[in-house]
Design an enzyme around this catalytic site. Structure first.
Site, PDB file in Angstrom:
ATOM      1  N   LYS A  13     -33.361  -9.008  10.042  1.00 42.90           N
ATOM      2  CA  LYS A  13     -34.295  -8.036  10.898  1.00 42.90           C
ATOM      3  C   LYS A  13     -33.933  -8.081  11.915  1.00 42.90           C
ATOM      4  CE  LYS A  13     -36.429 -12.726  11.218  1.00 42.90           C
ATOM      5  NZ  LYS A  13     -35.436 -13.365  10.375  1.00 42.90           N
ATOM      6  N   ARG A  88     -43.000 -17.951  13.262  1.00 37.84           N
ATOM      7  CA  ARG A  88     -42.502 -18.778  12.323  1.00 37.84           C
ATOM      8  C   ARG A  88     -43.100 -19.971  12.318  1.00 37.84           C
ATOM      9  NH1 ARG A  88     -37.364 -17.067  15.143  1.00 37.84           N
ATOM     10  NH2 ARG A  88     -35.644 -18.138  13.818  1.00 37.84           N
ATOM     11  N   ARG A 127     -21.190 -14.133  12.348  1.00 44.69           N
ATOM     12  CA  ARG A 127     -21.528 -13.350  13.280  1.00 44.69           C
ATOM     13  C   ARG A 127     -21.504 -13.204  14.390  1.00 44.69           C
ATOM     14  NH1 ARG A 127     -28.571 -13.428  12.495  1.00 44.69           N
ATOM     15  NH2 ARG A 127     -28.099 -15.169  13.152  1.00 44.69           N
ATOM     16  N   ARG A 160     -22.732 -17.825  18.674  1.00 38.81           N
ATOM     17  CA  ARG A 160     -23.874 -18.078  18.735  1.00 38.81           C
ATOM     18  C   ARG A 160     -23.710 -19.513  18.313  1.00 38.81           C
ATOM     19  NH1 ARG A 160     -29.216 -14.866  16.682  1.00 38.81           N
ATOM     20  NH2 ARG A 160     -29.725 -16.996  16.895  1.00 38.81           N
ATOM     21  N   ARG A 171     -31.350 -24.906  10.087  1.00 38.75           N
ATOM     22  CA  ARG A 171     -32.736 -23.636  10.094  1.00 38.75           C
ATOM     23  C   ARG A 171     -32.971 -23.777   9.320  1.00 38.75           C
ATOM     24  NH1 ARG A 171     -29.306 -19.436  13.343  1.00 38.75           N
ATOM     25  NH2 ARG A 171     -31.541 -18.184  13.647  1.00 38.75           N
TER      26      ARG A 171
HETATM   27  P1  AMP Z   1     -33.535 -16.364  16.118  1.00 39.50           P
HETATM   28  O1  AMP Z   1     -32.713 -15.431  17.010  1.00 39.50           O
HETATM   29  O2  AMP Z   1     -35.111 -15.701  15.694  1.00 39.50           O
HETATM   30  O3  AMP Z   1     -33.283 -16.801  14.852  1.00 39.50           O
HETATM   31  O4  AMP Z   1     -34.092 -17.693  16.697  1.00 39.50           O
HETATM   32  C1  AMP Z   1     -32.993 -17.955  17.139  1.00 39.50           C
HETATM   33  C2  AMP Z   1     -33.862 -20.011  17.712  1.00 39.50           C
HETATM   34  O5  AMP Z   1     -35.065 -19.651  18.517  1.00 39.50           O
HETATM   35  C3  AMP Z   1     -34.548 -20.412  16.082  1.00 39.50           C
HETATM   36  O6  AMP Z   1     -33.783 -21.032  15.990  1.00 39.50           O
HETATM   37  C4  AMP Z   1     -35.199 -21.113  17.117  1.00 39.50           C
HETATM   38  O7  AMP Z   1     -35.300 -22.123  17.651  1.00 39.50           O
HETATM   39  C5  AMP Z   1     -35.931 -20.335  18.291  1.00 39.50           C
HETATM   40  N1  AMP Z   1     -36.864 -19.462  18.039  1.00 39.50           N
HETATM   41  C6  AMP Z   1     -37.228 -17.849  18.174  1.00 39.50           C
HETATM   42  N2  AMP Z   1     -38.240 -17.962  17.875  1.00 39.50           N
HETATM   43  C7  AMP Z   1     -39.143 -18.662  17.190  1.00 39.50           C
HETATM   44  C8  AMP Z   1     -40.728 -19.057  16.873  1.00 39.50           C
HETATM   45  N3  AMP Z   1     -41.490 -18.207  16.790  1.00 39.50           N
HETATM   46  N4  AMP Z   1     -41.389 -19.983  16.890  1.00 39.50           N
HETATM   47  C9  AMP Z   1     -40.589 -20.801  17.870  1.00 39.50           C
HETATM   48  N5  AMP Z   1     -38.835 -21.725  18.102  1.00 39.50           N
HETATM   49  C10 AMP Z   1     -38.495 -19.257  18.414  1.00 39.50           C
END
Ligand code: AMP
Length: 219
Positions: A13, A88, A127, A160, A171
């Protein structure tokens, strides 16, 4: 154009969002990037989010909905946006629908990225990201040493914490439990939902997305 990029972590994404954002000249709104920036800057939000993110859990809905509301209503999103990582949960999806109604936005397209669990784990654990410019790389495809090939910074490429194997497994389980129901919610709403196969080369996936958008005539 108003796009939502939906799908499990590591499905591509973020990579596609960056490409589409440049192509259509609309901002890439990544809630994950916003939270990581808040953590790096040690803001109040960052302090709240840090441990939650490191554990692979979700930041509470009310906080996330507040951030997204403020961002989508800001001037930079006036010509459209690419939303990545939000919604989410069904709660977030419903709040987003309310916001779209309030803002008179009715041409939202959801791109649903699909990839199986073992491929996600392989990709995500390989990554890497640049702390300075945010560019994403993958040790499976990119030859990376100590210098960022995009911005030239030295020593800024890192993994990360939430991309480590035990966290990505968590996750994925959170995704299945809390995020997958969002798909059914959108289907029940008859949303414009386009399925994207997450396998294959980056360019090839971009082309597929562009062809599918062209077919439904999104401008
Ligand atoms: P991502 O980079 O989108 O995978 O997000 C990394 C982390 O940020 C996720 O594993 C969550 O802990 C938090 N996070 C990102 N977007 C959301 C969301 N819409 N709702 C809740 N937690 C989020």
């Amino acid at each position: 154009m108003h796009l939502i990029l939906f799908g499990p972590p590591g499905a591509g994404k973020g990579t596609q969002a960056k490409i589409l954002s440049e192509k259509f000249n609309i901002p890439h709104i990544s809630t994950g990037d916003m939270l990581r920036e808040a953590v790096a800057n040690q803001t109040e939000l960052g302090k709240k989010a840090k441990a939650i993110m490191e554990a692979g859990q979700l930041v509470p809905d009310d906080i996330m909905i507040g951030i997204v509301r403020e961002t989508l209503k800001s001037n930079k999103c006036k010509n459209g946006f690419i939303l990545d990582g939000f919604p989410r949960t069904v709660e977030q999806a419903k709040a987003l629908d309310d916001l779209f109604q309030e803002m008179n936005i009715n041409d939202v397209v959801i791109l649903d990225f699909n990839l199986d669990e073992e491929e996600i784990i392989k990709r995500v654990t390989n990554r890497r990201q640049c702390r300075n410019c945010g560019s994403l790389f993958n040790l499976l495809y990119d030859k990376i040493d100590n210098v960022c090939p995009v911005c030239g910074s030295i020593g800024t490429i890192y993994q990360r914490d939430d991309d480590k194997e035990e966290v990505i497994r968590k996750r994925i389980s959170v995704y299945k439990q809390a995020t997958l129901p969002v798909k059914n919610y959108y289907k029940s709403q008859n949303a414009c939902f386009i399925s994207i196969d997450g396998y294959g080369e980056i360019d090839q996936i971009t082309n597929t997305i562009l062809e599918k958008l062209e077919k439904i005539k999104v401008h």
